[in-house]
Design a protein around this motif. Structure first.
Motif, PDB file in Angstrom:
ATOM      1  N   SER A   1       0.779  -1.191  -0.196  1.00  0.00           N
ATOM      2  CA  SER A   1       0.287  -0.003  -0.420  1.00  0.00           C
ATOM      3  C   SER A   1       1.384   0.868  -0.164  1.00  0.00           C
ATOM      4  CB  SER A   1      -0.724  -0.262   1.255  1.00  0.00           C
ATOM      5  OG  SER A   1      -0.833   0.459   1.813  1.00  0.00           O
TER       6      SER A   1
ATOM      7  N   ALA B   1      -0.463   4.550   1.188  1.00  0.00           N
ATOM      8  CA  ALA B   1      -1.382   6.100   0.760  1.00  0.00           C
ATOM      9  C   ALA B   1      -0.648   7.666   0.706  1.00  0.00           C
ATOM     10  CB  ALA B   1      -1.948   5.703   1.993  1.00  0.00           C
TER      11      ALA B   1
ATOM     12  N   THR C   1       0.986   5.724  15.796  1.00  0.00           N
ATOM     13  CA  THR C   1       1.509   6.729  15.705  1.00  0.00           C
ATOM     14  C   THR C   1       0.486   8.042  14.746  1.00  0.00           C
ATOM     15  OG1 THR C   1       2.318   6.098  13.258  1.00  0.00           O
ATOM     16  CG2 THR C   1       3.965   5.762  15.458  1.00  0.00           C
TER      17      THR C   1
ATOM     18  N   ILE D   1      -2.116   8.340  10.011  1.00  0.00           N
ATOM     19  CA  ILE D   1      -1.554   7.151  11.416  1.00  0.00           C
ATOM     20  C   ILE D   1      -1.323   6.002  11.583  1.00  0.00           C
ATOM     21  CG2 ILE D   1      -3.729   6.463  13.090  1.00  0.00           C
ATOM     22  CD1 ILE D   1      -5.574   8.469  12.977  1.00  0.00           C
TER      23      ILE D   1
ATOM     24  N   GLU E   1      -3.394  -1.848  10.205  1.00  0.00           N
ATOM     25  CA  GLU E   1      -4.185  -0.418   9.523  1.00  0.00           C
ATOM     26  C   GLU E   1      -5.252   0.090  10.206  1.00  0.00           C
ATOM     27  OE1 GLU E   1      -2.018   1.041   7.475  1.00  0.00           O
ATOM     28  OE2 GLU E   1      -0.336  -0.037   6.890  1.00  0.00           O
TER      29      GLU E   1
HETATM   30  C1  BGC Z   1      -0.023   3.683   6.226  1.00  0.00           C
HETATM   31  C2  BGC Z   1       0.851   2.970   7.141  1.00  0.00           C
HETATM   32  C3  BGC Z   1       1.343   4.163   8.450  1.00  0.00           C
HETATM   33  C4  BGC Z   1       1.429   4.848   8.423  1.00  0.00           C
HETATM   34  C5  BGC Z   1       2.049   5.849   8.564  1.00  0.00           C
HETATM   35  C6  BGC Z   1      -1.023   5.213   6.807  1.00  0.00           C
HETATM   36  O1  BGC Z   1      -0.914   5.865   5.166  1.00  0.00           O
HETATM   37  O2  BGC Z   1      -1.408   3.058   5.388  1.00  0.00           O
HETATM   38  O3  BGC Z   1       1.413   2.219   6.392  1.00  0.00           O
HETATM   39  O4  BGC Z   1       1.699   3.230   8.904  1.00  0.00           O
HETATM   40  O5  BGC Z   1       0.382   6.266   7.725  1.00  0.00           O
HETATM   41  O6  BGC Z   1       3.245   5.719   7.968  1.00  0.00           O
END
Ligand code: BGC
Length: 270
Positions: free
Chosen positions: A95, A97, A155, A160, A175
């Motif tokens: 993925s 994002a 985080t 997130i 996720e």
């Molecule tokens: C991602 C996660 C990633 C998080 C923080 C999200 O958009 O899908 O895999 O841990 O962002 O970077």
């Protein structure tokens, strides 16, 4: 095994390298045999514009060259752990994002192992940050070992990230940033970046987080929630306003968590 970042006792004994790929910087550092981050090795370089895989791999090869200069032959054979902000299974990213779409479907482990010329282990950025907290940060019990029970590390940053542990054992690639909230990925409504983008007050942001965290808590009932990301240094502005069954506390390794967790993974996997 993993020690905290203030311990520099093993500075002559570098064991593994961590690199943490973020939107604006690649952070890096080296851990010693006790698992502690060697403070003098901790640094960062800018993430190449666009963060395309080949450019990132090249930048990471540059980081390795810098570390080789610092440590010389003592670093020979040290494995490398690398974080990516996406789902990672068996070295393949699934993925993207918040990063370049070219990462999706890429065997990042193969690309980086070849470019860096030594074994590279790739893992999700939040999983790495979670490992650092659970083994060398806010997620330890009184005995210094991972707290028993279910621990969720979140985080809050551009997106997130989430990492779920049961008695210190990671269940990878959770996720929770992509749970649907108000018809969209929750991270679009509740990641730290919305505070600035939508000019939210801390009260408004806390209300968003409350709705998000209540839903997450309903789904997995953690005993402990640890909030990481740069925002964790401002925890006094939002954590006291949250009402949850779980204990909720700020992360301890903020800046270096990804590096520490990635290096730890490399050390164990190697
Ligand atoms: C991602 C996660 C990633 C998080 C923080 C999200 O958009 O899908 O895999 O841990 O962002 O970077």
């Amino acid at each position: 095994m993993l020690a905290n970042i203030t311990d520099t006792s093993g500075a002559t004994n570098p064991q593994a390298i961590g690199m943490d790929l973020g939107g604006s910087a690649i952070k890096f550092g080296v851990i010693d045999a006790s698992g502690a981050l060697i403070e003098s090795s901790f640094g960062q370089v800018p993430t190449p514009a666009g963060a395309q895989p080949q450019a990132v791999a090249k930048a990471m090869a540059g980081v390795l060259a810098t570390l080789n200069e610092q440590f010389g032959s003592a670093l020979d054979g040290a494995a490398v752990g690398v974080t990516v902000p996406g789902i990672v299974t068996n070295g393949v990213v699934h993925s993207a994002a918040n990063i370049d779409p070219q990462w999706r479907g890429l065997n990042a482990e193969a690309l980086l192992t070849e470019t860096l010329g030594r074994p590279v282990h790739v893992l999700n950025d939040a999983d790495a940050a979670g490992i650092a907290e659970v083994y060398a940060g806010a997620g330890r019990g009184a005995d210094g070992l991972p707290a028993p029970g279910s621990t969720l590390v979140l985080t809050l940053g551009t997106g997130i990230g989430s990492a779920m542990f049961r008695d210190g054992v990671l269940f990878p690639n959770v996720e929770f940033g992509h749970l649907i909230m108000d018809g969209q990925s929750a991270e679009l409504a509740a990641a730290a970046r919305v505070i600035r983008e939508e000019n939210l007050t801390w009260e408004q942001y806390t209300e968003r987080l409350q709705r998000y965290l209540s839903h997450v808590e309903f789904l997995c009932s953690p005993d402990l929630i640890i909030i990481g990301g740069a925002i964790s240094v401002e925890h006094e502005k939002f954590l006291p306003g949250l009402e949850l069954r779980a204990k909720i506390i700020p992360a301890e390794n903020n800046n270096a968590a990804g590096v520490l967790g990635a290096a730890h993974r490399a050390l164990l996997a190697h």
